[in-house]
Design a protein around this motif. Structure first.
Motif, PDB file in Angstrom:
ATOM      1  N   ALA A  13      37.392  30.024   5.587  1.00 33.46           N
ATOM      2  CA  ALA A  13      38.482  30.960   5.845  1.00 33.46           C
ATOM      3  C   ALA A  13      39.755  30.552   5.110  1.00 33.46           C
ATOM      4  O   ALA A  13      39.984  29.376   4.846  1.00 33.46           O
ATOM      5  CB  ALA A  13      38.765  31.015   7.350  1.00 33.46           C
ATOM      6  N   ALA A  14      40.560  31.569   4.787  1.00 34.13           N
ATOM      7  CA  ALA A  14      41.939  31.341   4.335  1.00 34.13           C
ATOM      8  C   ALA A  14      42.815  32.021   5.377  1.00 34.13           C
ATOM      9  O   ALA A  14      42.539  33.153   5.782  1.00 34.13           O
ATOM     10  CB  ALA A  14      42.168  31.967   2.973  1.00 34.13           C
TER      11      ALA A  14
ATOM     12  N   THR B 231      38.721  31.761  13.200  1.00 36.03           N
ATOM     13  CA  THR B 231      38.319  30.832  12.148  1.00 36.03           C
ATOM     14  C   THR B 231      37.136  29.988  12.616  1.00 36.03           C
ATOM     15  O   THR B 231      36.155  29.815  11.892  1.00 36.03           O
ATOM     16  CB  THR B 231      39.505  29.921  11.776  1.00 36.03           C
ATOM     17  OG1 THR B 231      40.597  30.742  11.375  1.00 36.03           O
ATOM     18  CG2 THR B 231      39.139  28.978  10.641  1.00 36.03           C
ATOM     19  N   ASN B 232      37.212  29.516  13.850  1.00 37.73           N
ATOM     20  CA  ASN B 232      36.145  28.652  14.362  1.00 37.73           C
ATOM     21  C   ASN B 232      34.853  29.407  14.656  1.00 37.73           C
ATOM     22  O   ASN B 232      33.810  28.784  14.846  1.00 37.73           O
ATOM     23  CB  ASN B 232      36.643  27.906  15.605  1.00 37.73           C
ATOM     24  CG  ASN B 232      37.747  26.915  15.254  1.00 37.73           C
ATOM     25  OD1 ASN B 232      37.935  26.592  14.086  1.00 37.73           O
ATOM     26  ND2 ASN B 232      38.460  26.436  16.260  1.00 37.73           N
ATOM     27  N   ARG B 233      34.926  30.744  14.668  1.00 42.47           N
ATOM     28  CA  ARG B 233      33.707  31.543  14.840  1.00 42.47           C
ATOM     29  C   ARG B 233      32.747  31.322  13.676  1.00 42.47           C
ATOM     30  O   ARG B 233      31.562  31.650  13.766  1.00 42.47           O
ATOM     31  CB  ARG B 233      34.058  33.042  14.942  1.00 42.47           C
ATOM     32  CG  ARG B 233      34.748  33.455  16.226  1.00 42.47           C
ATOM     33  CD  ARG B 233      33.781  33.708  17.369  1.00 42.47           C
ATOM     34  NE  ARG B 233      32.794  34.738  17.059  1.00 42.47           N
ATOM     35  CZ  ARG B 233      33.025  36.052  17.132  1.00 42.47           C
ATOM     36  NH1 ARG B 233      34.191  36.501  17.515  1.00 42.47           N
ATOM     37  NH2 ARG B 233      32.062  36.904  16.841  1.00 42.47           N
ATOM     38  N   GLY B 234      33.227  30.757  12.583  1.00 43.94           N
ATOM     39  CA  GLY B 234      32.355  30.435  11.452  1.00 43.94           C
ATOM     40  C   GLY B 234      31.351  29.346  11.822  1.00 43.94           C
ATOM     41  O   GLY B 234      30.420  29.077  11.067  1.00 43.94           O
ATOM     42  N   GLY B 235      31.557  28.713  12.964  1.00 44.25           N
ATOM     43  CA  GLY B 235      30.584  27.727  13.428  1.00 44.25           C
ATOM     44  C   GLY B 235      30.594  26.445  12.620  1.00 44.25           C
ATOM     45  O   GLY B 235      29.591  25.747  12.525  1.00 44.25           O
TER      46      GLY B 235
ATOM     47  N   THR C 162      32.347  26.531  -1.232  1.00 41.82           N
ATOM     48  CA  THR C 162      33.660  26.467  -0.600  1.00 41.82           C
ATOM     49  C   THR C 162      34.441  27.784  -0.716  1.00 41.82           C
ATOM     50  O   THR C 162      35.575  27.862  -0.255  1.00 41.82           O
ATOM     51  CB  THR C 162      34.502  25.361  -1.259  1.00 41.82           C
ATOM     52  OG1 THR C 162      34.436  25.525  -2.671  1.00 41.82           O
ATOM     53  CG2 THR C 162      33.997  23.985  -0.887  1.00 41.82           C
ATOM     54  N   ALA C 163      33.857  28.801  -1.341  1.00 42.07           N
ATOM     55  CA  ALA C 163      34.603  30.040  -1.597  1.00 42.07           C
ATOM     56  C   ALA C 163      35.085  30.677  -0.291  1.00 42.07           C
ATOM     57  O   ALA C 163      34.444  30.553   0.755  1.00 42.07           O
ATOM     58  CB  ALA C 163      33.736  31.034  -2.358  1.00 42.07           C
ATOM     59  N   ILE C 164      36.218  31.346  -0.378  1.00 43.44           N
ATOM     60  CA  ILE C 164      36.794  32.006   0.801  1.00 43.44           C
ATOM     61  C   ILE C 164      35.973  33.255   1.136  1.00 43.44           C
ATOM     62  O   ILE C 164      35.905  34.186   0.337  1.00 43.44           O
ATOM     63  CB  ILE C 164      38.269  32.392   0.541  1.00 43.44           C
ATOM     64  CG1 ILE C 164      39.103  31.131   0.293  1.00 43.44           C
ATOM     65  CG2 ILE C 164      38.834  33.200   1.708  1.00 43.44           C
ATOM     66  CD1 ILE C 164      40.505  31.395  -0.244  1.00 43.44           C
ATOM     67  N   ARG C 165      35.334  33.250   2.295  1.00 49.27           N
ATOM     68  CA  ARG C 165      34.534  34.414   2.727  1.00 49.27           C
ATOM     69  C   ARG C 165      35.310  35.271   3.714  1.00 49.27           C
ATOM     70  O   ARG C 165      34.992  36.432   3.905  1.00 49.27           O
ATOM     71  CB  ARG C 165      33.238  33.946   3.399  1.00 49.27           C
ATOM     72  CG  ARG C 165      32.385  33.024   2.559  1.00 49.27           C
ATOM     73  CD  ARG C 165      31.746  33.748   1.390  1.00 49.27           C
ATOM     74  NE  ARG C 165      31.085  32.800   0.511  1.00 49.27           N
ATOM     75  CZ  ARG C 165      30.930  32.984  -0.798  1.00 49.27           C
ATOM     76  NH1 ARG C 165      31.369  34.089  -1.368  1.00 49.27           N
ATOM     77  NH2 ARG C 165      30.331  32.082  -1.530  1.00 49.27           N
ATOM     78  N   ARG C 166      36.271  34.638   4.391  1.00 48.46           N
ATOM     79  CA  ARG C 166      37.051  35.376   5.399  1.00 48.46           C
ATOM     80  C   ARG C 166      38.528  35.108   5.150  1.00 48.46           C
ATOM     81  O   ARG C 166      38.947  33.949   5.066  1.00 48.46           O
ATOM     82  CB  ARG C 166      36.660  34.915   6.809  1.00 48.46           C
ATOM     83  CG  ARG C 166      35.173  35.175   7.134  1.00 48.46           C
ATOM     84  CD  ARG C 166      34.803  34.642   8.509  1.00 48.46           C
ATOM     85  NE  ARG C 166      34.963  33.211   8.587  1.00 48.46           N
ATOM     86  CZ  ARG C 166      35.185  32.538   9.708  1.00 48.46           C
ATOM     87  NH1 ARG C 166      35.299  33.196  10.853  1.00 48.46           N
ATOM     88  NH2 ARG C 166      35.308  31.225   9.698  1.00 48.46           N
ATOM     89  N   ALA C 167      39.291  36.186   4.987  1.00 53.40           N
ATOM     90  CA  ALA C 167      40.735  36.039   4.770  1.00 53.40           C
ATOM     91  C   ALA C 167      41.439  36.577   6.006  1.00 53.40           C
ATOM     92  O   ALA C 167      41.344  37.777   6.313  1.00 53.40           O
ATOM     93  CB  ALA C 167      41.156  36.803   3.522  1.00 53.40           C
ATOM     94  N   LEU C 168      42.115  35.689   6.741  1.00 50.07           N
ATOM     95  CA  LEU C 168      42.784  36.092   7.980  1.00 50.07           C
ATOM     96  C   LEU C 168      44.280  36.272   7.742  1.00 50.07           C
ATOM     97  O   LEU C 168      44.918  35.410   7.135  1.00 50.07           O
ATOM     98  CB  LEU C 168      42.580  35.027   9.061  1.00 50.07           C
ATOM     99  CG  LEU C 168      41.265  35.054   9.838  1.00 50.07           C
ATOM    100  CD1 LEU C 168      40.099  34.657   8.957  1.00 50.07           C
ATOM    101  CD2 LEU C 168      41.336  34.137  11.055  1.00 50.07           C
ATOM    102  N   ALA C 169      44.814  37.370   8.250  1.00 45.89           N
ATOM    103  CA  ALA C 169      46.242  37.634   8.089  1.00 45.89           C
ATOM    104  C   ALA C 169      46.766  38.263   9.376  1.00 45.89           C
ATOM    105  O   ALA C 169      46.012  38.903  10.112  1.00 45.89           O
ATOM    106  CB  ALA C 169      46.467  38.576   6.913  1.00 45.89           C
TER     107      ALA C 169
ATOM    108  N   ALA D 152      28.573  39.643  12.391  1.00 48.57           N
ATOM    109  CA  ALA D 152      28.047  39.448  11.033  1.00 48.57           C
ATOM    110  C   ALA D 152      29.095  38.836  10.102  1.00 48.57           C
ATOM    111  O   ALA D 152      28.783  37.932   9.316  1.00 48.57           O
ATOM    112  CB  ALA D 152      27.556  40.784  10.468  1.00 48.57           C
ATOM    113  N   VAL D 153      30.333  39.300  10.214  1.00 50.70           N
ATOM    114  CA  VAL D 153      31.354  38.813   9.274  1.00 50.70           C
ATOM    115  C   VAL D 153      31.633  37.323   9.457  1.00 50.70           C
ATOM    116  O   VAL D 153      32.151  36.668   8.560  1.00 50.70           O
ATOM    117  CB  VAL D 153      32.691  39.598   9.389  1.00 50.70           C
ATOM    118  CG1 VAL D 153      32.492  41.046   8.975  1.00 50.70           C
ATOM    119  CG2 VAL D 153      33.277  39.488  10.779  1.00 50.70           C
ATOM    120  N   HIS D 154      31.271  36.775  10.623  1.00 49.91           N
ATOM    121  CA  HIS D 154      31.490  35.348  10.859  1.00 49.91           C
ATOM    122  C   HIS D 154      30.228  34.525  10.571  1.00 49.91           C
ATOM    123  O   HIS D 154      30.257  33.307  10.628  1.00 49.91           O
ATOM    124  CB  HIS D 154      31.922  35.104  12.306  1.00 49.91           C
ATOM    125  CG  HIS D 154      33.143  35.863  12.700  1.00 49.91           C
ATOM    126  ND1 HIS D 154      34.368  35.658  12.102  1.00 49.91           N
ATOM    127  CD2 HIS D 154      33.334  36.853  13.622  1.00 49.91           C
ATOM    128  CE1 HIS D 154      35.264  36.485  12.659  1.00 49.91           C
ATOM    129  NE2 HIS D 154      34.656  37.216  13.562  1.00 49.91           N
TER     130      HIS D 154
END
Lengths: 167, 524
Positions: free
Chosen positions: B276-277, B435-439, B310-317, B409-411
């Protein structure tokens, strides 16, 4: 930023400078980053000779110009590392009775660049980390850097003091 | 490059035939086992060949010859081998750059892989030389007194394992992936058996050719298996270490192997990571941190066509900034020129192969059940010097998930390509929870100039991440990015247990695999 997150001052982080000497703060009141930049002092050949004979440390690098020819570290006669430390203490210490109870030791001391007679030295002292010990006092770890007149680092270390709580 | 083709894929005359390097020699090309295609043109560039390899013998040889040779050396001598190897590879790296074009890598992409890999060798050589003693073992900590008189005391000693390090590598970084595992294993005195992913095996093969030519490594220190590993797992022992990089599915399959459980084989996996970013509330449009966030998200989507672990898969704003974020990203992504990486104009090449392309598109379809596509059209996008019907091209695809708390799914789904999902949060606690939903992920990056927010986020997500990068205006000109290789820092998180490739892991039985550690690498 890293310093702000971890609570430990790092070189390059912002510093706090003010009129009050950092040694005038009680443990509780001292902020991480609180800094003193000292006056400068010139190192003379007389200083080196005096220190050598007074302490008995007459190692050739301090006494014998000829012996330093072709030396991998020394460009000529140089000041004792311990002389730099002693002068540094003389530059940063606040002599009056106050909340700093004792000098408790040094960590991570490195002599980075030799200092030759005629050069100036100056000290920066910054509160790096605090660890409480008991109700009376706590340990303060200071980041110390001795620089030469040209701004090069001559020595780095961490100074540990015991500071009184406000009580 | 291969010859121009009239239609379909066929092998040109200079197709590489890949064989294995085992028991001190090249096995010789056997029967063709798999065709490997150019990611750009679809032409066959290499053939993986099948030869009868005795996996038990390969492991036994590694332990007996390679292990013995490496354990004779001190840390400083092993560091010297890495340095010599890195020097040789630096002088001949153009060979790797040339081949990387087939894999769709632009010059920048190949630099991460090739120079990143060589740089990792140098970094381990330097750390081994400066930070480890000139001995064959390591004293861990101080002497612990165990008796009153002091005559009975204990000392933890770290010694080399007597097994092999089996490295199973991912397709995205054939050089860096191999070298970043090789360096710590050799420094730890453990011989390596390495297996590249087939789709980019020709780059890994060339690298191993160069390593053998260099003569830098002692006999038995490295073996290389192209194609299937056969019954290799049946012959692992308690002294061996498996380091796997790839999908969670394969990782689970391998970790469930009965021999891994029976022999308690050390098993390290770096797998799907929903990095995440996070744009903090203080970073409003117009602030340097907002711009840094946009730049980094777009960069992570397009470098290596998003095929980075390491690519950003989720961008949080913050929800209030979502529109501004989407608009800024859309503008930036629209400027990315996609096509043949041989063209100077091209900033993003294809995925490594058509198989990978269909995987990514299938994953995007699943993501679209919870998120809406807001930039990019996989069926319609301009290409430079390339044919969309033959190369594995996918344009940057930006999704927006309107209900990230309810979404799953997104996580969980990692679309390993130029794909990222933007999602909004209401307050910092929610950003942390999402962010932590990424496990557990490799990297998260935080964009803020507010120390309080940075600290809250760092300690909120730290235990779920291998690395937390805090990026602000003060480090803007010096930071190397959300996802760049940092051999000095631990690379991991739950996706890759911290000690993964650090040399300590391949060392003695008294070191346990440490819990994921949080590292804040960027001094700002």
């Amino acid at each position: 930023m890293l310093s702000g997150v971890t609570g430990r001052w790092l070189k390059g982080s912002p510093v706090l400078e003010g009129d009050l000497h950092p040694f005038r703060y009680h443990y509780d009141d001292l902020e991480i980053g609180r800094t003193l930049v000292s006056k400068s002092r010139q190192i003379t050949l007389d200083d080196i000779e005096h220190f050598a004979h007074f302490t008995g440390d007459t190692f050739y690098a301090h006494m014998d110009e000829e012996a330093t020819k072709g030396h991998p570290f020394f460009p000529g006669r140089v000041a004792h590392g311990y002389l730099l430390l002693s002068f540094a203490a003389g530059l940063f210490v606040d002599p009056d009775y106050g909340p700093v109870l004792a000098n408790y030791g040094l960590d991570s001391l490195r002599f980075v660049k030799p200092v030759q007679p005629g050069e100036q030295i100056q000290v920066r002292l910054t509160a790096k980390e605090k660890t409480p010990r008991n109700k009376q006092y706590g340990e303060v770890r200071w980041d110390v850097e001795i620089t030469t007149g040209t701004g090069e680092t001559a020595a780095t270390y961490e100074l540990l003091t015991m500071n009184a709580m406000r009580g | 490059m291969t010859q121009p083709q009239s239609s379909g894929a066929r092998a040109s005359d200079n197709v590489m035939k890949l064989d294995s390097f085992v028991r001190g020699k090249w096995s010789g090309a056997g029967d063709p086992a798999a065709e490997i295609h150019s990611a750009v043109t679809g032409d066959v560039v290499a053939l993986a060949t099948r030869s009868d390899l005795d996996m038990r013998e390969i492991l036994a040889y590694g332990r007996a010859v390679g292990g013995k040779n490496l354990r004779k050396l001190s840390f400083h001598q092993r560091a010297g081998l890495l340095k010599a190897l890195a020097d040789y590879l630096s002088q001949h790296k153009d060979r790797l750059y040339k081949l990387s074009l087939h894999a769709g890598a632009t010059r920048t992409d190949a630099m991460i892989d090739v120079d990143g890999g060589i740089g990792t060798l140098f970094a381990y050589a330097s750390k081994g030389r400066r930070e480890l003693p000139n001995t064959r073992y390591l004293l861990d900590g101080n002497v612990e007194g165990l008796s009153k008189g002091g005559a009975f005391a204990g000392q933890h000693i770290v010694t080399s394992l007597h097994g092999v390090a089996l490295h199973i590598n991912a397709f995205n970084f054939p050089c860096w992936g191999m070298l970043e595992k090789l360096a710590p294993a050799l420094l730890a005195g453990v011989p390596v058996v390495t297996k590249p992913a087939t789709v980019t095996a020709y780059v890994a093969y060339e690298l191993v050719r160069m390593i053998t030519e260099s003569g830098a490594l002692p006999e038995g220190a490295l073996q290389f298996i192209v194609g299937s590993t056969g019954d290799l797992f049946d012959h692992l022992t308690c002294q061996d270490v498996v380091s796997f990089t790839g999908s969670a599915d394969t990782s689970q399959k391998l970790q469930r192997h009965p021999v891994v459980a029976r022999e308690a084989v050390r098993f390290i996996a770096e797998r799907d990571s929903l990095n995440a970013a996070i744009l903090a509330p203080d970073a409003e449009p117009g602030s340097p941190e907002f711009d840094l966030f946009i730049k980094e998200v777009a960069k992570e989507m397009t470098v290596k066509a998003g095929q980075k672990c390491t690519a950003i898969r989720r961008a949080l704003a913050p929800s209030a900034q979502l529109d501004a974020v989407i608009t800024a990203l859309r503008d930036r992504l629209a400027k990315v020129v996609i096509g043949n990486p041989e063209s100077d104009k091209v900033r993003m090449g294809p995925l490594v192969g058509l198989g990978q392309r269909s995987d990514v598109l299938a994953h995007v379809t699943k993501l679209r059940t919870e998120a809406e596509l807001v930039a990019g059209d996989p069926d319609n996008f301009p290409l430079v010097d390339a044919d969309a019907r033959r190369g594995a091209f996918v344009p940057p695809l930006l999704l927006h998930c309107a209900k990230p708390v309810a979404a799953t799914a997104v996580h969980e789904i990692e679309a390993f390509g130029p794909v990222c999902t933007v999602m909004g949060y209401d307050e910092l606690d929610q950003a942390i929870a999402l962010t932590n939903r990424g496990g557990g992920s490799l990297v998260a990056s935080v964009y803020t100039h507010d120390i309080q927010a940075a600290a809250e986020l760092t300690f909120g997500i730290g235990s779920f991440h291998g690395r937390v990068a805090i990026i602000d205006r003060d480090c803007a000109t010096e930071h190397t990015g959300h996802g760049s290789p940092m051999p000095q820092m631990v690379h991991g998180g739950r996706a890759a247990p911290a000690a993964a490739r650090s040399w300590a892991v391949s060392a003695a039985c008294n070191t346990t695999c440490s819990a994921p550690r949080c590292r804040v690498p960027l001094a700002c």
